[in-house]
Design an enzyme around this catalytic site. Structure first.
Site, PDB file in Angstrom:
ATOM      1  N   LYS A   1      42.549  45.069  39.714  1.00  0.00           N
ATOM      2  CA  LYS A   1      43.763  44.571  39.830  1.00  0.00           C
ATOM      3  C   LYS A   1      44.846  44.410  39.016  1.00  0.00           C
ATOM      4  O   LYS A   1      44.822  45.099  37.543  1.00  0.00           O
ATOM      5  CB  LYS A   1      43.152  43.112  38.805  1.00  0.00           C
ATOM      6  CG  LYS A   1      42.103  42.361  39.955  1.00  0.00           C
ATOM      7  CD  LYS A   1      41.636  41.139  39.654  1.00  0.00           C
ATOM      8  CE  LYS A   1      40.856  40.837  40.755  1.00  0.00           C
ATOM      9  NZ  LYS A   1      40.694  38.863  40.308  1.00  0.00           N
TER      10      LYS A   1
ATOM     11  N   ASP B   1      42.806  38.205  35.019  1.00  0.00           N
ATOM     12  CA  ASP B   1      42.193  38.027  36.385  1.00  0.00           C
ATOM     13  C   ASP B   1      44.087  36.927  36.517  1.00  0.00           C
ATOM     14  O   ASP B   1      44.264  36.199  37.223  1.00  0.00           O
ATOM     15  CB  ASP B   1      41.439  36.754  36.230  1.00  0.00           C
ATOM     16  CG  ASP B   1      40.815  36.217  37.994  1.00  0.00           C
ATOM     17  OD1 ASP B   1      41.316  37.108  39.009  1.00  0.00           O
ATOM     18  OD2 ASP B   1      39.791  35.456  38.166  1.00  0.00           O
TER      19      ASP B   1
ATOM     20  N   LYS C   1      33.038  44.676  45.431  1.00  0.00           N
ATOM     21  CA  LYS C   1      33.225  43.935  44.818  1.00  0.00           C
ATOM     22  C   LYS C   1      31.489  44.068  43.845  1.00  0.00           C
ATOM     23  O   LYS C   1      30.110  43.609  44.921  1.00  0.00           O
ATOM     24  CB  LYS C   1      33.592  42.321  44.776  1.00  0.00           C
ATOM     25  CG  LYS C   1      32.706  41.886  43.563  1.00  0.00           C
ATOM     26  CD  LYS C   1      33.514  40.448  43.833  1.00  0.00           C
ATOM     27  CE  LYS C   1      33.725  39.338  42.314  1.00  0.00           C
ATOM     28  NZ  LYS C   1      33.817  38.157  42.908  1.00  0.00           N
TER      29      LYS C   1
ATOM     30  N   GLU D   1      56.285  30.063  34.917  1.00  0.00           N
ATOM     31  CA  GLU D   1      55.492  31.252  34.011  1.00  0.00           C
ATOM     32  C   GLU D   1      55.850  29.924  32.468  1.00  0.00           C
ATOM     33  O   GLU D   1      55.540  29.527  31.728  1.00  0.00           O
ATOM     34  CB  GLU D   1      55.985  31.835  33.491  1.00  0.00           C
ATOM     35  CG  GLU D   1      55.629  32.995  32.159  1.00  0.00           C
ATOM     36  CD  GLU D   1      56.619  33.929  31.196  1.00  0.00           C
ATOM     37  OE1 GLU D   1      57.474  34.433  31.959  1.00  0.00           O
ATOM     38  OE2 GLU D   1      55.924  34.905  31.195  1.00  0.00           O
TER      39      GLU D   1
ATOM     40  N   ARG E   1      35.818  48.620  43.270  1.00  0.00           N
ATOM     41  CA  ARG E   1      37.140  47.262  43.337  1.00  0.00           C
ATOM     42  C   ARG E   1      36.335  47.655  41.639  1.00  0.00           C
ATOM     43  O   ARG E   1      35.098  47.591  40.822  1.00  0.00           O
ATOM     44  CB  ARG E   1      36.524  45.870  43.723  1.00  0.00           C
ATOM     45  CG  ARG E   1      37.463  44.975  44.554  1.00  0.00           C
ATOM     46  CD  ARG E   1      36.991  43.744  44.864  1.00  0.00           C
ATOM     47  NE  ARG E   1      37.964  42.858  44.531  1.00  0.00           N
ATOM     48  CZ  ARG E   1      38.366  41.578  43.940  1.00  0.00           C
ATOM     49  NH1 ARG E   1      36.658  41.672  43.660  1.00  0.00           N
ATOM     50  NH2 ARG E   1      39.528  41.067  43.385  1.00  0.00           N
TER      51      ARG E   1
ATOM     52  N   TRP F   1      33.535  26.979  25.444  1.00  0.00           N
ATOM     53  CA  TRP F   1      33.542  26.849  23.612  1.00  0.00           C
ATOM     54  C   TRP F   1      35.062  26.297  24.515  1.00  0.00           C
ATOM     55  O   TRP F   1      35.909  25.606  22.976  1.00  0.00           O
ATOM     56  CB  TRP F   1      32.829  27.792  23.422  1.00  0.00           C
ATOM     57  CG  TRP F   1      31.855  27.804  23.378  1.00  0.00           C
ATOM     58  CD1 TRP F   1      30.518  26.917  22.976  1.00  0.00           C
ATOM     59  CD2 TRP F   1      31.315  28.412  24.634  1.00  0.00           C
ATOM     60  NE1 TRP F   1      29.629  28.148  24.195  1.00  0.00           N
ATOM     61  CE2 TRP F   1      30.287  29.067  24.868  1.00  0.00           C
ATOM     62  CE3 TRP F   1      31.823  30.171  25.434  1.00  0.00           C
ATOM     63  CZ2 TRP F   1      28.991  29.930  25.248  1.00  0.00           C
ATOM     64  CZ3 TRP F   1      31.513  30.916  25.658  1.00  0.00           C
ATOM     65  CH2 TRP F   1      29.790  30.896  26.194  1.00  0.00           C
TER      66      TRP F   1
ATOM     67  N   GLU G   1      30.444  38.436  38.682  1.00  0.00           N
ATOM     68  CA  GLU G   1      30.804  36.768  39.051  1.00  0.00           C
ATOM     69  C   GLU G   1      29.567  37.035  40.028  1.00  0.00           C
ATOM     70  O   GLU G   1      30.217  36.555  40.699  1.00  0.00           O
ATOM     71  CB  GLU G   1      32.444  36.931  39.469  1.00  0.00           C
ATOM     72  CG  GLU G   1      32.840  36.825  38.765  1.00  0.00           C
ATOM     73  CD  GLU G   1      34.735  36.358  39.111  1.00  0.00           C
ATOM     74  OE1 GLU G   1      34.486  36.376  40.495  1.00  0.00           O
ATOM     75  OE2 GLU G   1      35.023  36.132  38.342  1.00  0.00           O
TER      76      GLU G   1
ATOM     77  N   ASN H   1      33.128  38.621  47.915  1.00  0.00           N
ATOM     78  CA  ASN H   1      32.272  37.962  47.765  1.00  0.00           C
ATOM     79  C   ASN H   1      31.085  37.824  49.170  1.00  0.00           C
ATOM     80  O   ASN H   1      30.664  36.532  49.361  1.00  0.00           O
ATOM     81  CB  ASN H   1      32.516  36.323  46.472  1.00  0.00           C
ATOM     82  CG  ASN H   1      32.455  36.264  45.329  1.00  0.00           C
ATOM     83  OD1 ASN H   1      31.997  37.376  44.738  1.00  0.00           O
ATOM     84  ND2 ASN H   1      33.693  35.457  45.370  1.00  0.00           N
TER      85      ASN H   1
ATOM     86  N   GLU I   1      46.382  31.818  43.634  1.00  0.00           N
ATOM     87  CA  GLU I   1      44.830  30.668  42.881  1.00  0.00           C
ATOM     88  C   GLU I   1      45.868  29.863  41.560  1.00  0.00           C
ATOM     89  O   GLU I   1      45.538  29.103  40.777  1.00  0.00           O
ATOM     90  CB  GLU I   1      44.575  32.132  42.310  1.00  0.00           C
ATOM     91  CG  GLU I   1      42.692  31.155  41.424  1.00  0.00           C
ATOM     92  CD  GLU I   1      41.920  32.281  41.681  1.00  0.00           C
ATOM     93  OE1 GLU I   1      41.352  33.752  42.336  1.00  0.00           O
ATOM     94  OE2 GLU I   1      40.881  31.811  40.508  1.00  0.00           O
TER      95      GLU I   1
ATOM     96  N   GLU J   1      45.756  46.051  42.786  1.00  0.00           N
ATOM     97  CA  GLU J   1      45.513  44.508  42.996  1.00  0.00           C
ATOM     98  C   GLU J   1      46.204  43.851  43.316  1.00  0.00           C
ATOM     99  O   GLU J   1      46.320  43.224  41.861  1.00  0.00           O
ATOM    100  CB  GLU J   1      44.239  45.043  43.577  1.00  0.00           C
ATOM    101  CG  GLU J   1      43.661  43.506  43.879  1.00  0.00           C
ATOM    102  CD  GLU J   1      42.044  43.216  44.234  1.00  0.00           C
ATOM    103  OE1 GLU J   1      41.389  44.204  43.734  1.00  0.00           O
ATOM    104  OE2 GLU J   1      41.601  41.497  44.116  1.00  0.00           O
TER     105      GLU J   1
ATOM    106  N   GLU K   1      38.166  31.378  50.237  1.00  0.00           N
ATOM    107  CA  GLU K   1      37.949  30.934  48.554  1.00  0.00           C
ATOM    108  C   GLU K   1      39.715  31.364  48.086  1.00  0.00           C
ATOM    109  O   GLU K   1      40.287  31.923  48.571  1.00  0.00           O
ATOM    110  CB  GLU K   1      37.316  32.691  48.380  1.00  0.00           C
ATOM    111  CG  GLU K   1      36.922  32.143  46.344  1.00  0.00           C
ATOM    112  CD  GLU K   1      35.679  32.974  46.438  1.00  0.00           C
ATOM    113  OE1 GLU K   1      34.636  32.930  46.685  1.00  0.00           O
ATOM    114  OE2 GLU K   1      35.952  33.100  44.913  1.00  0.00           O
TER     115      GLU K   1
HETATM  116  O1  GCW Z   1      38.474  34.788  39.547  1.00  0.00           O
HETATM  117  C1  GCW Z   1      37.793  35.034  39.905  1.00  0.00           C
HETATM  118  C2  GCW Z   1      38.533  34.142  41.766  1.00  0.00           C
HETATM  119  C3  GCW Z   1      37.473  34.108  41.964  1.00  0.00           C
HETATM  120  C4  GCW Z   1      37.058  35.998  42.746  1.00  0.00           C
HETATM  121  C5  GCW Z   1      37.595  36.391  41.945  1.00  0.00           C
HETATM  122  C6  GCW Z   1      37.273  37.841  42.868  1.00  0.00           C
HETATM  123  C7  GCW Z   1      36.915  36.581  45.057  1.00  0.00           C
HETATM  124  O2  GCW Z   1      38.562  32.986  40.882  1.00  0.00           O
HETATM  125  O3  GCW Z   1      37.705  33.240  43.253  1.00  0.00           O
HETATM  126  O4  GCW Z   1      36.342  36.010  43.392  1.00  0.00           O
HETATM  127  O5  GCW Z   1      39.176  36.623  41.121  1.00  0.00           O
HETATM  128  O6  GCW Z   1      38.565  38.521  42.198  1.00  0.00           O
HETATM  129  O7  GCW Z   1      37.048  38.587  43.195  1.00  0.00           O
END
Ligand code: GCW
Length: 666
Positions: free
Chosen positions: A348, A353, A270, A499, A307, A529, A274, A190, A381, A375, A148
């Site tokens: 994080k 994100d 986690k 940036e 997390r 949206w 999500e 995940n 990404e 983190e 991922e």
């Molecule tokens: O924003 C998201 C990523 C996911 C990731 C998630 C996370 C592993 O797009 O791919 O899933 O963060 O940090 O858990």
């Protein structure tokens, strides 16, 4: 041709230090000769010196201290500390564990690899203690071999639902240990159904073997856990953390797991995010979930890294009061002090994100009675997919140096995660890693600087982004001063350049849905949206002040008041905190709209310049490395062009305000 898969361990013949007599006699003390980490350290020293200087050192052993069973961060740091001293005819290394000796060995090898004068470098006794107890990499590798957010091939840990152990596994352990990593989570947070079986008989033997290989390099193995394993693999109908049946299933499971995988350090979880299951389903808190598991793994010395990326990904972004940025703090702060002492909250760096620019998460500096890990993400990404060059260490330095005002002194993020600020039992830093089975590990060869740099910085937060980049270039590409300075001039500003041509002033996102590469101003998938940036014909930005979502007040003072005020808020974050007219004048003296136009044109130009600089290295560096990065620069140029066009034309059409420099906007 250089075997560039060796990265910074690709030692080659060196000119300097050949006459250094001391290097012929190395004395190691603090851990026994038979310790497997010491054995690896000795091999590294012997082969490294032989390749670089043409001789094998004589290695002797001094007294060893009692083996350390570190049960908290301070003990980890004590055991990993090392001392290197130099006499005329010998180098002496003192440590309290094999890990300390291994880190000292890599310290010595790095000095030689960078052609530094050995005698001068160690003319004073060098005592080194890592800055952070836990320095981890998190793999988001899936059992089917996919990764991922992976941009450098497939997983080297998994293939077709099997665990792979081969030479690359050992090479990986060497590589990351050499920069000071001491923990690795090998599977994706995940944890889908198939991966739940990682804690079953089917995988124990391989995991035990892997754990042993890692342990030989001072690295502890961790696994991501599916919170609802009682349901997924236990055949139960609940995962309620307070349910006796659930607790007893976990007790049996953990007894089995730690017996079968003795080197296991613990788990990363986690939950409630999500689509992942978690304690919320049962009306319980995150602390209830984390503590239940932590209490059970405690007797095996295990830790639970939980997390804080908990938010509602189905939120309606048109609703002006719901604010995803608030979620981490709202979900975790109320239980500060309730998390048990072998729970670590992994936070994080920003509240969203891993965007190219975010404020530091207010949990860092908010939580005072809880173990914390920072983190970050070196998998690019949102920062260019290892196609675009984006050296992230300057960003990490900013985060670490951020003053949270959580106490009178020792109040930076660095102070918190090192354990200094609150005397935490455990703490540290983790990166979502950028590796895969590509020949060179990280796709873009220059992305290797983020892997190297993360490890080096986690180990020694006092290093500068420039020092780290320079070591990387000298160890992996060339020692020629011109080459070094050209590559540094590419790496060091690359994050700010990225940036400039992407999302402006801290607003974030604007990426193609799902993939997160390339521009789509309204595209972010969770906001169907297209309204999260609140752009209309008059202005843009999210009001997170006391008149808006109130997020700014999750910070301690004076940060809260600074962020709350459009006059005081730093330019680079101003649209994260404020909804402003396009005509608002920034500290830079430019209006918001002109800033958008200028930075996008400039960013694109700067990418062309970077690519030109790289071209100037043709023939001066390894052809393989040259070609690898050149090909990616081609794609980065297209990407920057596309971003520049899309962002500028989007805001020109929305605002109707022309570029004051009269450049053409389509
Ligand atoms: O924003 C998201 C990523 C996911 C990731 C998630 C996370 C592993 O797009 O791919 O899933 O963060 O940090 O858990």
């Amino acid at each position: 041709m250089k075997n560039y898969a060796d990265l910074w361990l690709g030692y080659s013949e060196k000119k300097n230090n050949r006459d250094c007599k001391a290097l012929r006699n190395i004395r190691l003390s603090g851990a026994p000769e038979s310790d497997k980490v010491v054995i690896n350290a000795v091999n590294e020293l012997k082969t490294g010196l032989k390749t670089m200087l043409g001789f094998e050192p004589e290695i002797t052993f001094g007294p060893s201290s009692a083996p350390v069973n570190a049960t908290n961060g301070k003990e980890i740091l004590d055991s990993e500390e090392y001392k290197i001293s130099l006499a005329d005819d010998a180098v002496s290394v003192e440590a309290k564990s094999g890990s300390g000796i291994l880190y000292a060995a890599f310290d010595i090898l790095r000095t030689i690899a960078c052609e530094k004068d050995f005698a001068k470098t160690y003319s004073e006794i060098r005592t080194v203690r890592p800055s952070n107890p836990l320095r981890m990499l998190n793999h988001w590798d899936n059992m089917d071999g996919s990764i991922e957010r992976g941009y450098s091939g497939e997983s080297f840990f998994y293939e077709n639902n099997e665990i792979v152990i081969n030479d690359r596994t050992r090479e990986y352990a060497r590589l990351i240990a050499s920069v000071g990593i001491n923990g690795v989570v090998i599977n994706n947070v995940n944890v889908k159904q198939a991966a739940s079986y990682m804690i079953t008989d089917r995988y124990f033997a391989k995991l035990a073997e892997l754990g042993e290989i890692f342990a030989g390099y001072g690295i502890r193995l961790f696994l991501s856990l599916n919170y609802a394993s009682t349901i997924e693999i236990g055949g139960m109908d609940s995962a309620d953390p307070l349910d006796e049946g659930v607790i007893s299933w976990w007790k049996d499971k953990m007894a089995e797991v730690f017996k079968k995988i003795p080197a296991l350090g613990g788990f990363l979880v986690k939950a409630d995010s999500e689509g992942r299951p978690g304690p919320f389903t049962y009306g319980r808190t995150q602390a209830d979930g984390a503590n239940m598991l932590a209490d059970i793994v405690k007797e095996y010395g295990g830790i639970i890294i939980w997390r804080c990326f908990v938010y509602n990904c189905r939120q309606d972004w048109r609703d002006r009061k719901t604010d995803r940025a608030r979620a981490g703090y709202d979900n975790f702060m109320p239980m500060d002090g309730d998390y048990h002492d072998n729970v670590i909250l992994q936070i994080k760096n920003g509240p969203m994100d891993f965007q190219i620019r975010e404020p530091v998460s207010p949990l860092l500096g908010g939580l005072r009675k809880t173990n914390q890990m920072l983190e970050v993400q070196i998998a690019q990404e949102y920062t260019g997919h290892q196609i675009d060059v984006c050296y992230l260490i300057p960003e990490f330095k900013e985060i670490l140096g951020f003053k949270t005002y959580c106490s009178e002194d020792n109040d930076t993020v660095e102070d918190i995660i090192s354990g200094r600020a609150f005397g935490s039992r455990y703490s540290g830093i983790a990166a979502v890693t950028n590796t895969g089975n590509d020949f060179n590990w990280t796709g873009n060869y220059l992305a290797g600087a983020n892997l190297f740099g993360f490890g080096r910085l986690a180990f020694d937060t006092g290093l500068s982004a420039e020092q780290i980049a320079e070591e990387f270039v000298r160890m992996t590409i060339s020692e020629d001063d011109r080459v070094v300075s050209v590559i540094l001039s590419i790496l060091l500003p690359s994050r700010e350049i990225y940036e400039r041509y992407t999302s402006p002033l801290g607003i974030g996102w604007m990426v193609n849905p799902g993939v997160h590469y390339g521009c789509s101003v309204d595209g972010y998938e969770y906001d169907r949206w297209g309204t999260y940036h609140r752009a209309d014909h008059l202005g843009i930005g999210v009001d997170r002040t006391d008149k808006g979502t109130g997020y700014a007040f999750q910070y301690n003072e004076p940060n809260a008041s600074i962020y709350n005020s459009p006059e005081k808020c730093p330019d680079e974050l101003v649209l994260f905190f404020h909804h402003l007219p396009y005509t608002h004048v920034l500290h830079s003296g430019k209006t918001v709209i002109q800033h958008i136009y200028d930075t996008h044109f400039e960013g694109y130009e700067e990418v062309l310049e970077m690519a030109g600089k790289w071209d100037s290295l043709k023939g001066e560096i390894d052809d393989g490395i040259f070609g690898n990065v050149k090909e990616r620069f081609g794609r980065q140029i297209d990407n920057a062009h596309e971003w520049c066009d899309q962002v500028n034309s989007y805001f020109f059409r929305k605002s109707g305000i022309a570029d004051e420099k009269g450049r053409q906007i389509w």
